[in-house]
Design an enzyme around this catalytic site. Structure first.
Site, short mmCIF file in Angstrom:
data_model
loop_
_atom_site.label_atom_id
_atom_site.label_comp_id
_atom_site.label_asym_id
_atom_site.label_seq_id
_atom_site.Cartn_x
_atom_site.Cartn_y
_atom_site.Cartn_z
N GLY A 43 2.62 -2.28 0.12
CA GLY A 43 1.22 -2.52 -0.18
C GLY A 43 0.79 -3.86 0.38
N SER A 115 7.83 -3.45 4.81
CA SER A 115 6.40 -3.63 4.94
C SER A 115 5.98 -4.81 4.08
CB SER A 115 5.75 -2.32 4.53
OG SER A 115 4.45 -2.25 4.97
N TRP A 116 4.99 -4.65 3.19
CA TRP A 116 4.69 -5.76 2.27
C TRP A 116 5.93 -6.13 1.47
CZ3 TRP A 116 2.40 -9.87 0.59
CH2 TRP A 116 2.63 -10.28 -0.73
N ASP A 270 6.10 1.63 15.19
CA ASP A 270 5.45 1.25 13.95
C ASP A 270 4.04 0.77 14.30
OD1 ASP A 270 4.53 -0.08 11.68
OD2 ASP A 270 6.53 -0.78 11.14
N HIS A 298 6.74 3.50 10.88
CA HIS A 298 6.77 2.43 9.89
C HIS A 298 7.55 2.78 8.62
CE1 HIS A 298 5.12 -0.91 7.55
NE2 HIS A 298 4.73 -0.05 6.62
N1 STX Z 1 0.60 -2.73 4.23
C1 STX Z 1 1.80 -2.14 4.59
C2 STX Z 1 2.55 -1.59 3.41
O1 STX Z 1 3.27 -2.29 2.75
C3 STX Z 1 0.10 -3.66 5.18
C4 STX Z 1 2.31 -0.22 3.10
N2 STX Z 1 1.64 0.59 3.84
N3 STX Z 1 1.59 1.76 3.20
C5 STX Z 1 2.25 1.65 2.09
O2 STX Z 1 2.72 0.42 2.01
C6 STX Z 1 2.43 2.74 1.09
C7 STX Z 1 3.68 3.49 1.42
C8 STX Z 1 2.54 2.17 -0.30
C9 STX Z 1 1.23 3.67 1.18
#
Ligand code: STX
Length: 318
Positions: A43, A115-116, A270, A298
């Site tokens: 997120g 990711s986050w 990604d 990603h």
């Molecule tokens: N946000 C990237 C991230 O962490 C910049 C992310 N993108 N999609 C998600 O997390 C979910 C899988 C939670 C939808």
């Protein structure tokens, strides 16, 4: 290719009061006497999920998952009309990790996130290096303006012109030069239908572009309105504030990680967090193993990404 470990249920779970009126859902699965590992979800504003347990050998690891402030099963939920996001910042989450670690009686743990989750893992590890046995990160995101511009201000429209048209549709034409800001207004509009339309459009864009090939199940899960509004609001709040980081902070301070065994996993295709950030991290933290998966996007369940994650956690299980 390595796949997920078998499905498991938590042997323990609870809600941790971290102050500011916030309670966080946490759970432990695997071996209660195993090596502690924590998985940080994405997120910001995503949620923990059962598959995240499955990147660790349940016989060897004590696997900790939790929902960050305002999302998942944590309370209050950021989809609520009167949400106060001022107590939801990167540094609150870093402190929450320390509160959770202490609450669970853990001295040090393996920290894994994508990711986050990689952003938060890096922020935590750079601040509390001695608490981290190993760091396993994938889909590297450091919340720099160039990364936000790519995904939320028009860069990735080069790859997805069709989906981009849907992403910008809720935003009045005269506000489209600053989409993150415009979405910030829509996501807190007095009219619930405006908030939901914005939240769903934001989450549709993100969930449609995180896998190499679109996955209808993934999109359906992340565009359910309450999830989507909380996810979009929290992300948007963090992005409007550049994550409360100094410019380039996470990359510049990566030198503090030189003695932490680490693995960086990145999909070549990604589109959400493109490989240049993982590359910058690799240059700043050359001691970590760097794996650029040639045929993945990603998400953590893309086959090549999952394979690399499981190999890394298995190696670190000792
Ligand atoms: N946000 C990237 C991230 O962490 C910049 C992310 N993108 N999609 C998600 O997390 C979910 C899988 C939670 C939808």
């Amino acid at each position: 290719m390595r796949d997920f470990f078998p499905e498991i249920e938590p042997y323990e779970s609870g809600m941790l009061d971290v102050g500011d009126g916030q309670s966080l859902y946490w759970e432990a699965s695997g071996n209660p006497d195993g090596k502690p590992a924590v998985y940080l979800h994405g997120g910001p504003g995503g949620a923990s999920s059962a598959n995240q347990r499955r990147v660790f050998d349940p016989e060897k690891y004590r696997i900790i998952l939790f929902d960050q402030r305002g999302c998942g099963q944590s309370t209050p939920h950021a989809s609520e009309a009167d949400v106060d996001l001022s107590v939801n910042t990167t540094w609150h989450l870093v402190d929450d990790l320390e509160k959770l670690r202490t609450h669970l009686g853990i001295k040090k743990w393996l920290v894994c996130g994508g990711s986050w989750g990689s952003t938060l893992a890096l922020a935590y590890a750079e601040a509390h290096t001695k608490r981290v046995t190993e760091l396993v990160v994938r889909g590297i995101f450091t919340l720099r303006p160039i990364e936000l511009d790519w995904f939320y201000e028009g860069g990735a429209a080069a790859i997805y012109p069709d989906l981009w048209e849907e992403f910008i549709a809720p935003v009045p034409v005269e506000e489209r030069s600053r989409l993150i800001q415009a979405y910030g207004r829509l996501l807190h509009d007095a009219d619930q239908s405006v908030r939901e339309r914005a939240g769903v459009a934001w989450s549709t864009w993100e969930s449609s572009t995180i896998t190499l090939l679109q996955q209808p199940d993934t999109i359906a899960k992340f565009t359910e309105p309450a999830f989507a509004v909380a996810f979009a609001r929290i992300e948007n709040h963090y992005f409007q504030n550049n994550g409360w980081f100094e410019p380039n902070q996470l990359i510049e301070r990566a030198g503090t990680l030189k003695d932490v065994p680490g693995v960086i996993v990145q999909g070549r295709y990604d589109m959400c967090t493109p490989a240049f950030t993982a590359w910058d991290l690799h240059k700043a933290w050359p001691e970590a193993e760097f794996i650029l998966v040639p045929d993945a996007g990603h998400a953590f369940d893309e086959p090549g990404i999952l394979n690399a994650l499981v190999e890394a956690t298995d190696r670190f299980a000792g």
